[in-house]
Design a protein around this motif. Structure first.
Motif, PDB file in Angstrom:
ATOM      1  N   PRO A 116      50.084 -24.349 -14.776  1.00 54.11           N
ATOM      2  CA  PRO A 116      49.806 -22.959 -14.391  1.00 54.11           C
ATOM      3  C   PRO A 116      48.353 -22.739 -13.990  1.00 54.11           C
ATOM      4  N   PHE A 117      47.437 -23.402 -14.686  1.00 55.98           N
ATOM      5  CA  PHE A 117      46.028 -23.293 -14.322  1.00 55.98           C
ATOM      6  C   PHE A 117      45.780 -23.816 -12.916  1.00 55.98           C
ATOM      7  N   LEU A 118      46.304 -24.988 -12.609  1.00 54.97           N
ATOM      8  CA  LEU A 118      46.099 -25.576 -11.280  1.00 54.97           C
ATOM      9  C   LEU A 118      46.727 -24.722 -10.186  1.00 54.97           C
ATOM     10  N   GLU A 119      47.857 -24.109 -10.490  1.00 54.84           N
ATOM     11  CA  GLU A 119      48.491 -23.221  -9.509  1.00 54.84           C
ATOM     12  C   GLU A 119      47.639 -21.977  -9.275  1.00 54.84           C
ATOM     13  N   ASN A 120      46.997 -21.486 -10.322  1.00 57.73           N
ATOM     14  CA  ASN A 120      46.062 -20.367 -10.153  1.00 57.73           C
ATOM     15  C   ASN A 120      44.893 -20.765  -9.253  1.00 57.73           C
ATOM     16  N   VAL A 121      44.353 -21.946  -9.493  1.00 55.85           N
ATOM     17  CA  VAL A 121      43.185 -22.414  -8.750  1.00 55.85           C
ATOM     18  C   VAL A 121      43.497 -22.575  -7.268  1.00 55.85           C
ATOM     19  N   THR A 122      44.679 -23.095  -6.961  1.00 54.35           N
ATOM     20  CA  THR A 122      44.984 -23.497  -5.580  1.00 54.35           C
ATOM     21  C   THR A 122      45.857 -22.503  -4.832  1.00 54.35           C
ATOM     22  N   ARG A 123      46.190 -21.390  -5.442  1.00 50.61           N
ATOM     23  CA  ARG A 123      47.087 -20.426  -4.798  1.00 50.61           C
ATOM     24  C   ARG A 123      46.545 -20.000  -3.426  1.00 50.61           C
ATOM     25  N   GLY A 124      47.395 -20.154  -2.400  1.00 48.30           N
ATOM     26  CA  GLY A 124      47.036 -19.748  -1.056  1.00 48.30           C
ATOM     27  C   GLY A 124      46.161 -20.720  -0.300  1.00 48.30           C
ATOM     28  N   ARG A 125      45.892 -21.887  -0.881  1.00 46.96           N
ATOM     29  CA  ARG A 125      44.977 -22.828  -0.242  1.00 46.96           C
ATOM     30  C   ARG A 125      45.684 -23.975   0.460  1.00 46.96           C
ATOM     31  N   VAL A 155      47.225 -26.554  -0.803  1.00 46.91           N
ATOM     32  CA  VAL A 155      47.072 -27.859  -1.436  1.00 46.91           C
ATOM     33  C   VAL A 155      48.462 -28.437  -1.705  1.00 46.91           C
ATOM     34  N   PRO A 156      48.744 -29.649  -1.252  1.00 49.38           N
ATOM     35  CA  PRO A 156      50.087 -30.215  -1.416  1.00 49.38           C
ATOM     36  C   PRO A 156      50.429 -30.476  -2.880  1.00 49.38           C
ATOM     37  N   PRO A 157      51.723 -30.352  -3.244  1.00 49.28           N
ATOM     38  CA  PRO A 157      52.127 -30.553  -4.638  1.00 49.28           C
ATOM     39  C   PRO A 157      51.733 -31.912  -5.197  1.00 49.28           C
ATOM     40  N   GLU A 158      51.742 -32.939  -4.346  1.00 46.64           N
ATOM     41  CA  GLU A 158      51.393 -34.275  -4.842  1.00 46.64           C
ATOM     42  C   GLU A 158      49.934 -34.348  -5.289  1.00 46.64           C
ATOM     43  N   ARG A 159      49.066 -33.536  -4.668  1.00 42.54           N
ATOM     44  CA  ARG A 159      47.681 -33.486  -5.121  1.00 42.54           C
ATOM     45  C   ARG A 159      47.595 -32.804  -6.480  1.00 42.54           C
ATOM     46  N   LEU A 160      48.404 -31.762  -6.693  1.00 41.39           N
ATOM     47  CA  LEU A 160      48.432 -31.122  -8.006  1.00 41.39           C
ATOM     48  C   LEU A 160      48.945 -32.091  -9.064  1.00 41.39           C
ATOM     49  N   ASP A 161      49.949 -32.906  -8.697  1.00 38.89           N
ATOM     50  CA  ASP A 161      50.458 -33.914  -9.634  1.00 38.89           C
ATOM     51  C   ASP A 161      49.339 -34.867 -10.048  1.00 38.89           C
ATOM     52  N   GLU A 162      48.540 -35.286  -9.065  1.00 44.83           N
ATOM     53  CA  GLU A 162      47.451 -36.226  -9.327  1.00 44.83           C
ATOM     54  C   GLU A 162      46.415 -35.621 -10.254  1.00 44.83           C
ATOM     55  N   VAL A 163      46.004 -34.371  -9.967  1.00 46.44           N
ATOM     56  CA  VAL A 163      44.983 -33.733 -10.793  1.00 46.44           C
ATOM     57  C   VAL A 163      45.530 -33.420 -12.180  1.00 46.44           C
ATOM     58  N   GLU A 164      46.804 -33.022 -12.250  1.00 49.43           N
ATOM     59  CA  GLU A 164      47.419 -32.766 -13.561  1.00 49.43           C
ATOM     60  C   GLU A 164      47.351 -34.011 -14.440  1.00 49.43           C
ATOM     61  N   ASN A 198      40.227 -18.277 -13.509  1.00 47.07           N
ATOM     62  CA  ASN A 198      41.519 -18.953 -13.395  1.00 47.07           C
ATOM     63  C   ASN A 198      42.276 -19.159 -14.696  1.00 47.07           C
ATOM     64  N   TRP A 199      41.640 -18.920 -15.847  1.00 47.81           N
ATOM     65  CA  TRP A 199      42.360 -19.109 -17.104  1.00 47.81           C
ATOM     66  C   TRP A 199      41.721 -18.275 -18.187  1.00 47.81           C
ATOM     67  N   HIS A 200      42.423 -18.132 -19.269  1.00 47.40           N
ATOM     68  CA  HIS A 200      42.021 -17.259 -20.367  1.00 47.40           C
ATOM     69  C   HIS A 200      40.721 -17.759 -21.024  1.00 47.40           C
ATOM     70  N   PRO A 201      39.843 -16.821 -21.392  1.00 48.34           N
ATOM     71  CA  PRO A 201      39.957 -15.373 -21.220  1.00 48.34           C
ATOM     72  C   PRO A 201      39.704 -14.953 -19.768  1.00 48.34           C
ATOM     73  N   GLY A 248      41.480 -30.757  -0.761  1.00 50.71           N
ATOM     74  CA  GLY A 248      42.242 -30.120   0.305  1.00 50.71           C
ATOM     75  C   GLY A 248      43.081 -31.079   1.120  1.00 50.71           C
ATOM     76  N   PRO A 249      43.876 -30.538   2.057  1.00 55.60           N
ATOM     77  CA  PRO A 249      44.709 -31.363   2.929  1.00 55.60           C
ATOM     78  C   PRO A 249      43.874 -32.377   3.704  1.00 55.60           C
ATOM     79  N   ALA A 250      44.461 -33.550   3.951  1.00 56.29           N
ATOM     80  CA  ALA A 250      43.720 -34.658   4.553  1.00 56.29           C
ATOM     81  C   ALA A 250      43.243 -34.354   5.970  1.00 56.29           C
TER      82      ALA A 250
END
Length: 344
Positions: free
Chosen positions: A22-31, A33-42, A84-87, A228-230
């Motif tokens: 959820p944090f990564l989705e907040n960070v990258t919303r609207g940008r 960023v491909p899901p596979e990059r989120l998988d890598e950072v996660e 991007n995350w609490h608080p 970002g995208p390649a």
């Protein structure tokens, strides 16, 4: 002019495995960023139990600032909010309103200009005040501080300490790193020579100031943490690629200084302490990494000095000729044509 609080405004980070996606989705919303990059950072976060050090580092820095405020007899409570995350900033500003805060200064945990480093914090302020409604306090964001003497000397001492750990310190190459951004985002700040707001120019100036403090005439400025995208050009070269270049030139040792960061959060400890260090080991390059200044007492002094510019008319200190920027009221940008978000 009187103020009744300080808001510490930062990026935010997960504090458990369930927070990461959820944090990564907040960070990258609207940008885009491909899901596979989120998988890598996660996966990077999961190496550390799904916890980013950034919130704990912020809380420690806030305690140091509170102590420095007390030492200087400045009676300002310090609140903590994130993008991007609490608080979350919205919740924190709501709490400030409930506590009767009417006018507060805001310290954003980035030293530089640019969209992500500066103007996006203005947007955070606008969003948080809108969520709070008519009772929202007035929020005045403190200026950028990449060329503040305390910022520069803290980094210079950190480079010296890192260099001292090497077997041949005098032969080490000093390499400064900062978070890469799209070339279009950097250009959106306008010509560096006409305003000094451009992120890459400020990073280069901070590196020059630290190198001058060290007495180092030859050094490198490189980038890290591209996300970002390649097909979209970002600032280059990347630190890992640059290590290959240094190896080809016969460099035997490097000191990496994360000049673009104020604390050792995950992008520092993963991209530098893991990926870059491992690559240096593969190449046979001795590697040392300078600490970021967030835990240095001088950083707390810097923050309080920025506060004192507003509450005690303390003269602003800066080592560069770049114009002062970044100070905003209620999220209104200090200049309409700088640090704008580029088209995606």
């Amino acid at each position: 002019m009187s103020y009744d609080a300080l808001l510490w405004l930062s990026f935010g980070g997960p504090e458990g495995p369930a927070d990461v996606r959820p944090f990564l989705e907040n960070v990258t919303r609207g940008r885009g960023v491909p899901p596979e990059r989120l998988d890598e950072v996660e996966e990077h976060y999961q190496h550390f139990g799904g916890v980013s050090p950034i919130n704990a580092l912020n809380r420690a820095a806030i305690e140091a600032v509170r102590a420095e405020l007390t030492r200087r007899e400045l009676d300002l409570p310090v609140y903590f909010g994130n993008r991007n995350w609490h608080p979350l900033a919205e919740d924190t500003v709501g709490q400030m309103a409930s506590d009767g805060i009417q006018r507060a200064l805001v310290f954003a945990t980035s030293a530089y200009g640019g969209y992500s480093a500066c103007r996006q914090y203005d947007e955070d302020i606008v969003r948080a005040r809108a969520a709070c409604g008519p009772a929202a306090p007035e929020l005045v964001k403190l200026r950028q501080f990449f060329d503040h003497p305390l910022f520069i000397t803290a980094f210079a001492d950190a480079v010296r300490a890192a260099m001292a750990t090497l077997s041949e310190p005098s032969t080490a190459r000093v390499v400064f790193t900062a978070h890469s951004v799209p070339v279009s985002a950097d250009a959106a700040a306008g010509p560096a020579e006409s305003g000094g707001h451009r992120y890459s120019a400020q990073v280069a100036e901070a590196a020059r100031l630290v190198a001058t403090e060290l007495g180092v005439a030859d050094y490198d400025v490189v980038w890290q943490s591209r996300s970002g995208p390649a097909h979209i050009p970002w600032l280059e070269p990347d630190i890992v690629d640059h290590l290959d270049t240094l190896h080809d030139k016969g460099v035997a040792a490097v000191v990496v200084c994360p000049i673009g960061f104020v604390s050792d959060h995950l992008e520092v400890i993963w991209d530098l302490d893991s990926e870059a260090k491992d690559r240096a080991g593969e190449l046979g390059i001795e590697f040392a990494r300078a600490a970021t200044p967030g835990t240095d007492q001088r950083f707390a002094e810097l923050v309080v000095e920025l506060v004192a510019e507003h509450v005690s008319d303390v003269p602003a200190r800066a080592l560069s000729a770049f114009p002062s920027a970044g100070c905003t009221v209620n999220g209104e940008p200090c200049a309409t044509d700088c640090c704008v978000q580029p088209r995606r």
